[in-house]
Design a protein around this motif. Structure first.
Motif: not given
Length: 627
Positions: A457-462
């Protein structure tokens, strides 16, 4: 031998009759002396003392034997006790030896007869009358010719001191020896050995024929030798490659028309469906309030969410790998990506519910990631294992191709910019791609290698969108997008607390101050990412069964976009449910559906502003809880 035995029996009978008559005449005699009587059996002489005895006139110490006889008997008793076991062993050994050495039927019959004679004579000497007591003296006298008989036939001394059990034991040994002798095993074995020796052919070494150096060999096919009749070698024919049919062939590059597989694409119903999606996306109200509600009010809202038969339907073929909820405030629109490469759309406000479901095939392999564009919700971006990212535009009814790499397989992506113009894409082999949608073409701007063997998974800081987190096989890395280069990029932070395979890692949706991870060691971990430095501390570990097995999609714990301190995750518990936990590890709520929720919902998605939860299972069925 038989004549001597008959004479002995007659003498013994006559003496017994005389002794009985004498006893009857002298019943009133108070003092009687012992009189020895001699008898000869099998060439041996034994002294027998007969004493008159009456129970009516019996008194203690009435009968007295001579002192010489008492001394003699006592000495004999001691000697008998010492030699008793030796005599038994000697007798058994002699009998077995005689029986096993018998090689003819005549010897066997003679041995059996002698054994029976011995038992007969021994039984005679064991006779006891109710009125007479017979005492056998140990001083038996052997005759001059008795020594020759001891070698072949056991005499009276060999059996006089044996008990009935020992006599029976010797009899069994004798019978067993007779039986084995009658089988003639040694003779049969000798005959078999002779037969085997006769059948074995004589050993002979075969002489190898000598090779003729100048001789012509055997004929061989010129076709197999690949030569023509004149002897000239033929040119090698190129081998034709074996074409293996791909189970999931790649779809052609470029845009694909949005044609539903479950109904006619030119129908008025489908056109109305597309128009509804486009209008809902335009009139969407933007959520600007980002305040957390209290846990008490949050739990009250969750308790009001229910499921019914109208909110459960099979949308796709195969397991659901990804889900997304449209941010509309008016209608409830759910999107699901399946293992078969399908993307299913379901409008829950449309009745009957079958008419609100549309299934498309924009990919050939599992769709592992789905997002509605934060800028234009009419765009649905989908990522697949087949190495493509497509954007479904409902206003134009087309699936545009955003990024394509046939040599790689994609696992996850996220929007790196708030306007959704740039994407960060994770590859299964551990590399990452930076994609700019504003650039023409379907290639990436930069291909980045990482130290991870896999990226799930890849997730960007909001808030700080230059940071993004990747979940590898057993490590979690946080990168700075501004420091990425084509060579191997080093992460800012590495989380190594996980002991088994990691399924996902996500920042909290509003502030990004927390990170939740799902691991195969049956633990959900929550980290404090409020200050991204060299290390972020572990806050909470939640025990939760994450072993889904082979046929179910792996669990991925997701944050509730309205309540970023609460985590939503599927459950293996019975009855089936979807559970909500607080970041402190406390249980908050369980979504139970009874008969409407009879399977495990591995993938779940929460509406960003409304209290609507959608869960997908391994059969392509979607379950929706709503108030």
């Amino acid at each position: 031998m038989s004549g001597s035995r008959a004479e002995a029996e007659e003498k013994a009978g006559s003496r017994q009759r005389l002794q009985v008559n004498e006893y009857k005449e002298n019943q009133n005699i108070t003092s009687v002396s012992l009189r020895p009587v001699q008898t000869t059996v099998l060439g041996r002489t034994a002294k027998v003392y007969l004493v008159p005895f009456s129970l009516s006139n019996y008194k203690p110490d009435q009968f007295k034997r001579p002192k010489s006889l008492l001394d003699k008997n006592s000495n004999n008793e001691v000697a008998c006790k010492k030699c008793k076991k030796a005599e038994i062993k000697k007798t058994c050994r002699r009998i077995l030896t005689l029986k096993m050495e018998a090689t003819s039927s005549k010897a066997e019959s003679t041995l059996q007869k002698s054994s029976l004679d011995v038992h007969t004579e021994s039984n005679k000497w064991q006779y006891k009358s109710t009125s007479d007591t017979v005492i056998l003296s140990a001083d038996t006298e052997s005759s001059q010719d008795g020594d020759s008989d001891e070698d072949t036939t056991p005499g009276l001394d060999d059996f006089s001191g044996l008990s009935p059990y020992e006599r029976k034991r010797l009899k069994n040994i004798s019978e067993n020896a007779n039986f084995f002798a009658s089988l003639q095993l040694s003779e049969s074995a000798a005959r078999l050995r002779e037969m085997i020796r006769k059948r074995q052919p004589p050993e002979s070494k075969r002489k190898k024929p000598k090779k003729k150096e100048n001789g012509t060999g055997c004929r061989r096919s010129m076709r197999l030798l690949k030569v023509d009749p004149s002897g000239v070698s033929l040119p090698a024919t190129p081998a034709q490659p074996i074409v293996v049919a791909d189970e999931n062939p790649l779809l052609p590059p470029g845009p694909l028309e949005m044609t539903p597989e479950n109904r006619d694409g030119n129908s008025e119903l489908f056109k109305g469906f597309l128009q509804t999606w486009a209008e809902v996306s335009k009139t969407r109200s933007k959520n600007t309030v980002k305040e957390l509600s209290s846990i008490k009010s949050y739990k009250a809202n969750l308790n009001g969410m229910i499921i019914s038969e109208d909110t459960v339907y099979k949308v796709t073929k195969g397991s659901i790998f990804s889900m997304a909820l449209h941010p509309s405030e008016i209608k409830t629109l759910v999107a699901a990506g399946a293992k078969s490469g399908q993307v299913g759309l379901w409008d829950l406000t449309h009745q009957p519910k079958e008419d609100g479901v549309y299934v498309f095939q924009p990919h050939s392999q599992p769709v592992s990631c789905l997002y509605f564009s934060p800028v234009n919700p009419s765009h649905l971006l989908s990522l697949s294992y087949d190495g493509t990212i497509r954007c479904g535009d409902f206003s134009r009814a087309v699936f545009e191709e955003v990024y394509r790499d046939e040599r790689s397989s994609f696992s996850s992506f996220d929007f790196l910019a708030e306007d959704a113009s740039t994407l960060i894409v994770g590859h299964w082999e551990g590399s990452m791609s930076l994609v700019d949608r504003r650039t023409p073409g379907t290639s990436c701007e930069k291909l980045i290698s990482s130290s991870l063997s896999k990226i799930r998974t890849v997730h960007v800081h909001p808030v700080h969108r230059q940071y993004f987190i990747t979940a590898g096989l057993r490590d979690i890395h946080i990168y700075d997008a501004r420091r990425l280069n084509s060579s191997r990029s080093q992460p800012l932070i590495s989380l190594t607390e996980h002991t088994k395979s990691i399924a996902s890692a996500y920042f909290s949706p509003l502030t990004g101050n927390r990170v939740v991870t799902t691991c195969a060691d049956c633990k959900l971990r929550i980290f404090d990412s409020s200050c991204i430095s060299s290390k972020i501390p572990l806050l909470t570990t939640i025990r939760h069964n994450t072993i889904t097995g082979r046929w179910l999609t792996r669990f991925q714990a997701m944050w509730d976009p309205k309540q970023e301190d609460c985590v939503i995750v599927g459950s293996m518990a019975h009855p089936r449910r979807v559970e909500v936990f607080h970041e402190t590890g406390k249980w908050v709520h369980s979504f139970l559906g009874g008969e409407c929720l009879a399977s495990v919902c591995s993938i779940n998605a929460m509406h960003p502003t409304r209290y609507i939860l959608a869960g997908g299972n391994s059969s392509g069925r979607i379950h929706v809880f709503m108030n």
